[in-house]
Scaffold this active site. Structure first.
Site, mmCIF file in Angstrom:
data_model
loop_
_atom_site.group_PDB
_atom_site.id
_atom_site.type_symbol
_atom_site.label_atom_id
_atom_site.label_comp_id
_atom_site.label_asym_id
_atom_site.label_seq_id
_atom_site.Cartn_x
_atom_site.Cartn_y
_atom_site.Cartn_z
ATOM 1 C CG ASP A 1 -0.330 -0.865 2.716
ATOM 2 O OD1 ASP A 1 1.415 -0.459 2.567
ATOM 3 O OD2 ASP A 1 -1.487 -0.561 3.500
ATOM 4 C CG ASN B 1 -8.944 -2.355 11.684
ATOM 5 O OD1 ASN B 1 -8.278 -3.039 11.493
ATOM 6 N ND2 ASN B 1 -9.370 -1.580 11.526
ATOM 7 C CG HIS C 1 -5.553 -2.642 8.458
ATOM 8 N ND1 HIS C 1 -5.949 -1.595 8.541
ATOM 9 C CD2 HIS C 1 -4.239 -3.304 9.099
ATOM 10 C CE1 HIS C 1 -4.742 -1.255 9.407
ATOM 11 N NE2 HIS C 1 -4.174 -1.581 9.317
ATOM 12 C CD GLU D 1 -8.711 0.044 8.000
ATOM 13 O OE1 GLU D 1 -8.578 -0.833 8.550
ATOM 14 O OE2 GLU D 1 -8.274 1.451 7.998
HETATM 15 C C1 GLP Z 1 -0.727 -0.205 8.423
HETATM 16 C C2 GLP Z 1 -0.329 -0.767 7.385
HETATM 17 C C3 GLP Z 1 -0.259 -2.682 7.171
HETATM 18 C C4 GLP Z 1 0.007 -2.751 8.920
HETATM 19 C C5 GLP Z 1 -0.509 -2.643 9.574
HETATM 20 C C6 GLP Z 1 -0.335 -2.287 10.788
HETATM 21 O O1 GLP Z 1 -1.600 0.825 8.226
HETATM 22 N N1 GLP Z 1 -1.389 -0.345 6.474
HETATM 23 O O2 GLP Z 1 -0.007 -3.176 6.069
HETATM 24 O O3 GLP Z 1 0.773 -4.366 8.704
HETATM 25 O O4 GLP Z 1 -1.013 -1.193 9.489
HETATM 26 O O5 GLP Z 1 0.682 -2.027 11.453
HETATM 27 P P1 GLP Z 1 1.853 -2.434 12.245
HETATM 28 O O6 GLP Z 1 2.801 -3.134 12.006
HETATM 29 O O7 GLP Z 1 2.772 -0.744 12.859
HETATM 30 O O8 GLP Z 1 1.015 -2.541 13.652
#
Ligand code: GLP
Length: 265
Positions: free
Chosen positions: A67, A137, A139, A144
């Protein structure tokens, strides 16, 4: 699904890095799907270390990130392109022209940008190994809750929870985007191997729902139950809500004997 429970975040990174190494050993021109966020930072640091020790090369590798924020220029320090440069690309021997993120410029039609990204992944022969994190959540990427399980790369609006979770990464006065372009869930399910990393108690509920709950658009990571070759690589804290944890530990012990002997890929 392979469920691997390890002691701590370092062990998760070591395990994941070993999988990347094994893939690249057998297929130096592999296509990697990459993730951002805090969780994969240790994995990237480990890959850089292995590269410096001449144990791994990215010379022929192509990468596709999950992303990218909408309306954030690639050279903005908050872009996922900048993150990837900082954490991995600038520190290994990858050809940066072989690295892609789903970017949608200010004047681009998002539908064209999405189709272009899907086409590039297809032209590269598909993703061999997709790295994933998981949101609180559930995702994956920026898919989402309520994201279609058949979705392809497209623009998504982030939930308030995700914006809040990521706000720690933005300084005072810095504009935090609430839209992003993300690979779709079907795009992720097309990868030949998907490896979801999760560490820390704040992920335990989402991990429990993804592995032991129903397949549901309300928990996008649960779509991995439909993936023929997916691993959840967890630390103890992230695995804390798994009812079947003892069974997963014994299965992993058995599987390790086989993969040590015959390899994983
Ligand atoms: C972000 C990204 C995801 C990521 C997730 C968890 O918003 N878009 O690809 O896996 O949230 O992030 P983190 O590893 O910082 O907890």
């Amino acid at each position: 699904m392979e469920i691997v429970v390890l002691s701590d975040p370092n062990a998760v990174a070591d395990f994941a890095a070993a999988r990347v190494c094994e893939l690249l050993d057998g297929k130096p021109a592999a296509v990697l799907g990459l993730a951002t966020g805090n969780t994969p930072l240790r994995l990237y640091a480990k890959l850089v270390e292995l590269h410096r020790a001449a144990k791994i090369s990215f010379r022929e590798v192509r990468t596709f990130n999950l992303d990218e924020y909408l309306g954030v220029a690639p050279d903005d320090p908050q872009s996922y392109r900048s993150y990837m440069q900082r954490e991995l690309f600038a520190k290994v021997d990858i050809d940066v022209s072989n690295t892609y993120l789903p970017v949608c410029g200010e004047h681009d039609d998002p539908r064209d940008a999405s189709a272009d990204y899907e086409g590039r992944i297809r032209d590269a022969g598909g993703i061999d190994l997709q790295v994933l994190g998981i949101g609180r959540n559930g995702h994956i990427g920026f898919n989402e809750p309520t994201s279609s399980l058949a979705s392809r790369t497209r623009v998504k609006t982030l939930t308030a929870d995700t914006v809040a979770a990521n706000s720690r990464l933005f300084g005072e006065g810095e504009r935090q985007p609430d839209m992003a372009m993300t690979m779709g869930i079907a795009t992720i399910l097309d990868s030949r191997y998907a490896m979801l990393l999760a560490t820390g108690t704040e992920k335990a509920r989402a991990v429990g729902a993804a592995i032991e709950g129903a397949v549901s658009a309300m928990c996008p990571a649960s779509a991995l139950q439909l993936h023929p070759n997916a691993s959840f690589i967890l630390d103890e804290a992230a695995a804390a809500e798994l009812a079947g944890i003892e069974h997963y530990r014994s299965v992993h012990a058995e599987n390790s004997r086989l993969t040590t002997k015959f390899g994983f890929f």
